[in-house]
Write an enzyme that holds these catalytic residues in place. Structure first.
Site, PDB file in Angstrom:
ATOM      1  CG  ASN A 145      -1.946  -1.128   1.145  1.00  0.00           C
ATOM      2  OD1 ASN A 145      -2.907  -1.048   0.384  1.00  0.00           O
ATOM      3  ND2 ASN A 145      -1.725  -2.179   1.926  1.00  0.00           N
ATOM      4  CD  GLU A 146       4.706   1.651  -2.764  1.00  0.00           C
ATOM      5  OE1 GLU A 146       5.044   2.376  -1.804  1.00  0.00           O
ATOM      6  OE2 GLU A 146       5.492   0.870  -3.324  1.00  0.00           O
TER       7      GLU A 146
END
Length: 638
Positions: free
Chosen positions: A161-162
């Site tokens: 999850n950037e």
């Protein structure tokens, strides 16, 4: 197991437990998992675990395997869901998380194969969305995650999850951040081989877990950990969403925690026990914060900077400034081997003996000149008996093209010299054949490893000749832990330590220089340093020279000691800096672009010079003499 205690702080918005060493923290986490598994077993229930990959959980998995083998911990009732997987990615690829999880855990415990769930990186793109929805449903059908294990990326990502990931995001296909791709390059050899996308549980999926443990080891995670724990909740740092979860533990080692306020600037938190080192750090901090030389700081500066308590402890600004200024001034020396016929009371090194046996340990065949090349040259110029011991072959850091080029060269040389070409032709053909079919990340053949090692060896010898080190004083230890042909190394073993013992006994140095990357729990530098520590511990008490030996630690190519830690600062003139650059250039296989460049695009000589310039500027800003460059060392008292 040592847990470090510090004053309570209101800066931290997540509960953080700091361990002295990453290994201790990993063992603590493993026992939390084991307790959960056993508790669920006693209740006749499944333990549903969310698992992570990467370097952070490896120590946890190692301890779980030990608990299984030695203490009977069963995984029969365990159901696992992994956070993520690269896309596309075949499960038998060395870089796949399927391969990782089986190698690091599943193949060594009794978990039923049907209880293992890892995102499928082989799906056609049109099936991915439906698959991700089914992955969410499988987690719910298993009863939800009892505990989610997390590492943290340098972008603040959890799973993949950037930055930009939402709090309610679910399992999905995502594109990877450029920094994440750079960090992954060590496993894929080159950045261009790293997949640009991945499948990942969403932040919302993670947040549904009943308990979450976030782990971080090493100083590389320190800045992002501080933002996660002390910063505002923001999708720019997805890990900060954990502040909104009711049951989170953050488990870190002292180096990952070093940017937290309670460690970095504890005087902002509350009352301090003012040691000499903490006083020095506080005064340097105030000087740099206010952009004022130390000797210009006033009582008002200390009061406004939350350091009035220090004035109570140490007196007025005038005396305090002089005290700290003198401490820093005494670190500076142009005589890293000690200045003969001088009063050495305030000098970092002793005057006697005037000519010392200096042993420089270099983890790879270029760390010596990159990290302390100016000091090496100074030691040689000042007449010391300088030895260099290269601890590993460095063969992993040679491009395949270079290995092929040198194999061709050897064959052409044999032909030109009218040597028997039969064996040379067979070996050259073997190299060509192997490199032509070599898979990404595959272990090099012994022949290819030998060629690459010889390339690094020849470059190291050339650099030593340039620096004036005698040929008989160059030692190649080829420590076995490194010789896997892969990025993954073997554990430190008896043969590794004995190699260090042998060279120490042969030289019996008055001073040792070693790569002091204490703060990286996973790197080759740390393993090499641990071997030196183990060898010295073995010799202490039965080798008289050990008690009179100084051990000086230098840092790697793009890092430096914090200025309040430095105990010896060696000024480097413009001419010496140019000589150092030329010595680095002798390592031609690392020139222009290295195999493992890390997240820094500069060449090694540029990183080194920029670091040395920056250290000199800091001394200048504190009010010390202005130098072109400085190499810095910390003395380790073993």
């Amino acid at each position: 197991m040592e847990v470090l205690s510090y004053p309570e702080t209101t800066y931290e918005k997540l509960p953080v437990t700091i361990f002295d060493e990453a290994r201790d923290g990993a063992i603590h986490v493993a026992h939390e998992l084991a307790d959960l598994i056993r508790r669920k077993q006693a209740q006749g229930e499944k333990a549903v675990l969310g698992l992570a990959t990467g370097s952070s959980p490896i120590g946890v998995y190692q301890e779980l395997i030990r608990l299984h083998r030695e203490e009977g911990l069963s995984f029969r009732n365990v159901v696992t869901f992994n956070l993520d997987e690269y896309y596309p990615m075949k499960p038998d690829e060395l870089q796949s998380y399927v391969y990782f999880m089986h190698e690091q855990l599943f193949d060594h415990v009794d978990i039923p194969p049907e209880n293992i769930h890892i995102p499928d990186g082989t799906l056609p793109i049109e099936q991915v969305k439906m698959y991700c929805q089914q992955y969410e449903q499988q987690i719910e059908q298993a009863g939800g995650l009892d505990l989610q294990l997390l590492g943290i990326g340098r972008t603040g990502h959890i799973g993949f999850n950037e930055p930009g990931s939402g709090l309610t995001s679910a399992t999905r296909l995502v594109k990877l951040d450029a920094l994440t791709i750079t960090d992954a390059a060590k496993d894929f050899i080159k950045e261009e081989f790293v997949p640009l996308r991945a499948l990942t549980m969403g932040v919302g999926t993670i947040m549904k877990a009943r308990k979450i443990i976030l782990m971080a080891w090493g100083e590389g995670k320190a800045k992002i950990l501080q933002q996660t724990v002390e910063g505002h909740v923001s999708d720019e740092v997805p890990a900060s969403f954990l502040q909104q979860h009711p049951q989170v533990q953050v488990i870190v080692d002292q180096w990952a925690a070093q940017e937290l306020t309670r460690l970095k600037t504890p005087w902002l938190v509350g009352m301090c026990a003012w040691t000499e080192s903490l006083i020095r750090r506080a005064v340097i901090w105030l000087s740099l914060k206010l952009h004022k030389p130390i000797l210009k700081l006033t009582d008002e500066d200390y009061r406004d900077g939350s350091l009035s308590d220090l004035l109570v402890e140490a007196g007025n600004a005038y005396s305090l400034n002089i005290r700290v200024f003198n401490l820093i001034q005494h670190t500076i020396t142009g005589w890293p081997g000690g200045k003969p016929n001088s009063n050495d009371t305030q000098r970092p090194e002793r005057a006697l003996p005037p000519q010392k046996r200096s042993l420089i340990f270099s983890p790879h065949p270029d760390d010596d000149v990159i990290s302390m090349g100016g000091t090496l040259l100074r030691l040689v110029d000042q007449g010391h008996d300088v030895h260099v011991a290269y601890q590993t072959s460095g063969n992993l850091a040679v491009f395949d093209d270079d290995a092929r080029r040198f194999a061709d060269f050897a064959l052409d040389f044999a032909r030109k010299r009218q040597l028997s070409p039969d064996q040379m032709e067979r070996e050259q053909a073997e190299v060509v054949e192997f490199l032509g079919r070599k898979k990404l990340g595959e272990e090099d053949s012994p022949l290819v490893r030998d060629i690459k090692a010889l390339i690094r060896k020849g470059e190291a010898e050339a650099a030593c000749r340039f620096c004036g080190v005698k040929e008989t004083n160059v030692h190649f230890l080829n420590m076995p832990f490194y010789e896997t042909g892969q990025v993954k190394k073997n554990p430190l073993g008896e043969a590794d330590i004995q190699a260090i013992v042998d060279v120490l006994q042969a030289i019996q140095p008055h001073q040792i220089f070693a790569a002091g990357d204490l703060r990286d729990p996973h790197g080759t530098h740390r393993v090499c340093l641990d071997a030196i520590f183990a060898a010295l511990a073995r010799l202490k008490g039965r080798a008289a020279w050990v008690d009179d030996c100084y051990l000086w630690l230098y840092r790697g190519a793009w890092q430096e000691w914090d200025i309040d830690e430095i105990e010896m600062a060696v000024p480097i003139s413009p001419e010496e800096l140019l000589r150092k650059r030329k010595a680095i250039f002798k390592h031609q296989s690392q020139k222009d672009s290295a195999v493992f460049p890390g997240n820094d695009k500069r060449e090694f000589w540029q990183r080194s010079e920029d670091r040395n310039h920056a250290t000199a500027r800091l001394y200048d800003q504190l009010g010390l003499t202005e130098y072109e460059a400085i190499e810095a060392f910390v003395r380790y008292r073993f």
